[in-house]
Design a protein around this motif. Structure first.
Motif, PDB file in Angstrom:
ATOM      1  N   ASN A 154       0.834  -1.212   0.000  1.00 20.44           N
ATOM      2  CA  ASN A 154       0.000   0.000   0.000  1.00 20.44           C
ATOM      3  C   ASN A 154       0.860   1.249   0.000  1.00 20.44           C
ATOM      4  O   ASN A 154       0.562   2.219  -0.705  1.00 20.44           O
ATOM      5  N   THR A 155       1.897   1.244   0.804  1.00 23.13           N
ATOM      6  CA  THR A 155       2.783   2.400   0.895  1.00 23.13           C
ATOM      7  C   THR A 155       3.458   2.666  -0.441  1.00 23.13           C
ATOM      8  O   THR A 155       3.495   3.807  -0.915  1.00 23.13           O
ATOM      9  N   VAL A 156       3.974   1.624  -1.063  1.00 24.98           N
ATOM     10  CA  VAL A 156       4.649   1.777  -2.353  1.00 24.98           C
ATOM     11  C   VAL A 156       3.662   2.237  -3.419  1.00 24.98           C
ATOM     12  O   VAL A 156       3.944   3.168  -4.184  1.00 24.98           O
ATOM     13  N   ALA A 157       2.493   1.610  -3.470  1.00 24.37           N
ATOM     14  CA  ALA A 157       1.491   1.989  -4.472  1.00 24.37           C
ATOM     15  C   ALA A 157       1.052   3.442  -4.285  1.00 24.37           C
ATOM     16  O   ALA A 157       0.963   4.197  -5.260  1.00 24.37           O
ATOM     17  N   ALA A 158       0.781   3.854  -3.040  1.00 20.61           N
ATOM     18  CA  ALA A 158       0.367   5.237  -2.775  1.00 20.61           C
ATOM     19  C   ALA A 158       1.475   6.216  -3.163  1.00 20.61           C
ATOM     20  O   ALA A 158       1.201   7.267  -3.757  1.00 20.61           O
ATOM     21  N   ALA A 159       2.723   5.870  -2.867  1.00 21.84           N
ATOM     22  CA  ALA A 159       3.841   6.748  -3.212  1.00 21.84           C
ATOM     23  C   ALA A 159       3.964   6.903  -4.728  1.00 21.84           C
ATOM     24  O   ALA A 159       4.166   8.013  -5.231  1.00 21.84           O
ATOM     25  N   LEU A 160       3.829   5.812  -5.462  1.00 17.84           N
ATOM     26  CA  LEU A 160       3.942   5.891  -6.923  1.00 17.84           C
ATOM     27  C   LEU A 160       2.773   6.661  -7.540  1.00 17.84           C
ATOM     28  O   LEU A 160       2.976   7.473  -8.452  1.00 17.84           O
TER      29      LEU A 160
END
Length: 173
Positions: A154-160
């Motif tokens: 979730n963190t990676v997806a939100a950051a991208l």
């Protein structure tokens, strides 16, 4: 893509520190390096966010198990409600912080008026935040993946999502 990686490596290994700082401030960076600076700002924002949540949860709006308020232990329902409130407060404070960091170190301003820029920035951040709050439990429920992997994805997806939307919609690049 190969040339992008080469450009980033040249920047990191051949650029003197003072020149690096100047180029970061001027936003004169290979996009991979810009993504790295963006990631650094994201790490700082995460530290600020977690710090605010922990501070609020231990003092003003109690949200930890075992806490006693007015002589009564907090119920899990009240803890969950208070944690949601603390997350919301943290979101808005952290949004100001990360906006400032993005403007100072990552993106060029000027695509929109300052107010519209901040509004779009906040709206995109809010959308990514809501998606991440829904997607994590859904990943666990549907695919039975470990909680930490759900949180990380979730963190990676939100950051991208935030990076792409900010780079191509909110700011000049």
């Amino acid at each position: 893509m190969k040339q992008d990686i080469i450009d980033a490596l040249i920047f990191y290994f051949r650029t003197p520190p003072k020149e690096m700082l100047r180029r970061i401030k001027e936003r004169d960076l290979p996009w991979i390096v810009q993504l790295g600076v963006y990631g650094f700002c994201g790490i700082l924002a995460t530290v600020v966010s977690v710090g605010i949540i922990v501070l609020l949860s231990t003092t003003v709006i109690p949200a930890y198990e075992g806490m006693i308020v007015n002589g009564e232990p907090l119920t899990k329902e009240l803890r969950a409600k208070n944690l949601l409130i603390n997350n919301g407060i943290s979101f808005f404070i952290t949004n100001f912080f990360v906006y400032y960091m993005n403007v100072m170190l990552v993106f060029k301003r000027g695509r929109h008026s300052p107010w519209m820029e901040f509004l779009y920035f906040t709206l995109i951040n809010l959308i990514a935040f809501v998606i991440s709050q829904v997607a994590g439990p859904e990943l666990v429920r549907r695919f039975d993946i470990p909680t930490n992997i759900a949180i990380f994805s979730n963190t990676v997806a939100a950051a991208l999502i935030n990076f792409v939307a900010r780079k191509f919609f909110v700011f000049k690049g």
